[in-house]
Scaffold this active site. Structure first.
Site, PDB file in Angstrom:
ATOM      1  CD  GLU A  66      -4.517  10.209  -0.501  1.00 29.86           C
ATOM      2  OE1 GLU A  66      -3.528   9.766  -1.143  1.00 29.86           O
ATOM      3  OE2 GLU A  66      -5.512  10.675  -1.062  1.00 29.86           O
ATOM      4  NE  ARG A  88      -4.369  16.614  -6.873  1.00 31.34           N
ATOM      5  CZ  ARG A  88      -4.130  15.610  -7.712  1.00 31.34           C
ATOM      6  NH1 ARG A  88      -4.981  14.589  -7.773  1.00 31.34           N
ATOM      7  NH2 ARG A  88      -3.067  15.621  -8.487  1.00 31.34           N
ATOM      8  CG  HIS A 136      -4.827   8.668  -4.393  1.00 33.52           C
ATOM      9  ND1 HIS A 136      -4.378   9.847  -3.857  1.00 33.52           N
ATOM     10  CD2 HIS A 136      -4.929   8.878  -5.734  1.00 33.52           C
ATOM     11  CE1 HIS A 136      -4.207  10.745  -4.836  1.00 33.52           C
ATOM     12  NE2 HIS A 136      -4.537  10.166  -5.981  1.00 33.52           N
TER      13      HIS A 136
END
Length: 347
Positions: free
Chosen positions: A255, A226, A274
């Site tokens: 993001e 994370r 990601h």
């Protein structure tokens, strides 16, 4: 009735559609459609729509499943303290993330970013690169993903140890596991520090200026956990000063990463969007897992991957799936969580 939260339709849900009234609901309609639903399938794992749309206690779904290993988007009291059973998609991403981490380790050791940059410039620049055999890797987080990473790095010749909630020796995958409280003491020994821990009050900001200052100047940091595990400003300062040799980030505070972010151009930093756990066929795997659990639910069988809602993970000693009618919080008696470090944290 099954309600799905998220844009688009998951592949392969025909068996569920034949057995139930499936409603494909975007976030802005979830509050209207969710009350009275038997099941909520959170397909968009990053959606934050569920807490605001959660119905009154007499209209909540009996089961919520999320298409991710982490459940931080569902960290709200009404779900955590109620009778709704929560399941996750543990097991889908383990191997893919481990392979991604190994790829990053090799990319750094073999200086692949510089090779690609030289190729773009048509610059024939011979140089020596590093070997990874015998180098040391510290894996922070001892759940299934951390374990898969440890096994693959060990197979590639690295010396691996871990950081978890409590210290232990002779771990089958990580060898020695150090307690989280001892992180600053073991960071100086690592050539590669891999973050695969969930996000908790204890792990938030664990890699800060003090932690970075203890790392070797030639060390690289890899975060597939994370974003908030790392203090971004402190990492930026460490890379600019050369305090550490590099970092690879797959998760970010914002993001998509804004085009004007300093992270794009920092020396020694690799940016990926990601994607460490996403592989060709992963959507189908996520859907298959839900369909299999849905069949179990219809037949009154115990569900797989039941999350202890107060710990935020599937307890590791639960060798048998927890019962669908059991309060998820009661699973705490089964022992330490698979994630190694407790959380309310698709990875």
């Amino acid at each position: 009735m099954v309600v799905l939260c998220g844009a688009g339709r998951p592949p392969g849900l025909a068996p569920v559609e034949r057995a139930a009234d499936v409603r494909y609901v975007p976030a802005d309609r979830l509050a209207a459609e969710l009350p009275g639903a038997d099941v909520l399938f959170v397909w968009d794992f990053a959606s934050r729509a569920v807490p605001a749309a959660w119905p009154a206690p007499d209209a909540v779904p009996g089961w919520v499943h999320i298409a991710s290993a982490g459940v931080d988007s569902l960290a709200f009291d009404a779900l955590r303290n109620g009778d709704t059973v929560l399941t996750n998609s543990r097991g889908v991403f383990d191997a893919a993330i481990a392979e991604y981490v190994l790829g990053l380790v090799l990319a750094y050791a073999k200086d692949l970013p510089a090779t690609l940059d030289a190729q773009r410039r048509r610059d024939w620049r011979h140089r020596e690169t590093e070997t990874i055999a015998g180098r040391s890797a510290l894996v922070v987080g001892t759940g299934p993903i951390g374990r898969a990473i440890a096994r693959l790095l060990s197979a590639a010749g690295l010396r691996v140890c871990g950081v978890g909630r409590s210290a232990r020796r002779d771990d089958p995958d990580l060898g020695t596991v150090h307690a989280a409280a001892d992180l600053l003491g073991v960071l100086p020994d690592a050539d590669f520090v891999v973050l695969a821990a969930p996000l908790t009050a204890q792990t938030t900001g664990m890699i800060d200026a003090a932690a970075l200052a203890t790392m070797r100047p030639g060390a690289r940091l890899i975060n597939v956990g994370r974003s908030a595990l790392v203090r971004t400003d402190d990492l930026v300062a460490a890379l600019r000063s050369g305090a550490i040799a590099g970092a690879a980030l797959d998760v970010f505070d914002t993001e998509p990463l804004p085009a004007d972010s300093a992270l794009w151009t920092l020396p020694g930093l690799l940016v990926s969007p990601h994607m460490a756990g996403d592989f060709v066929g992963s959507l189908e795997e996520l859907a298959r897992l839900f369909v299999a659990n849905f069949d179990r639910w219809r037949q009154g069988q115990p569900l797989q991957n039941v999350v202890d809602k107060h710990l935020g993970y599937v307890p590791s000693r639960a060798t048998e799936p927890a019962g669908a009618g059991r309060r998820a919080g009661e699973a705490a008696a089964d022992g330490p969580g698979q994630e190694g470090l407790p959380t309310w944290t698709r990875t």
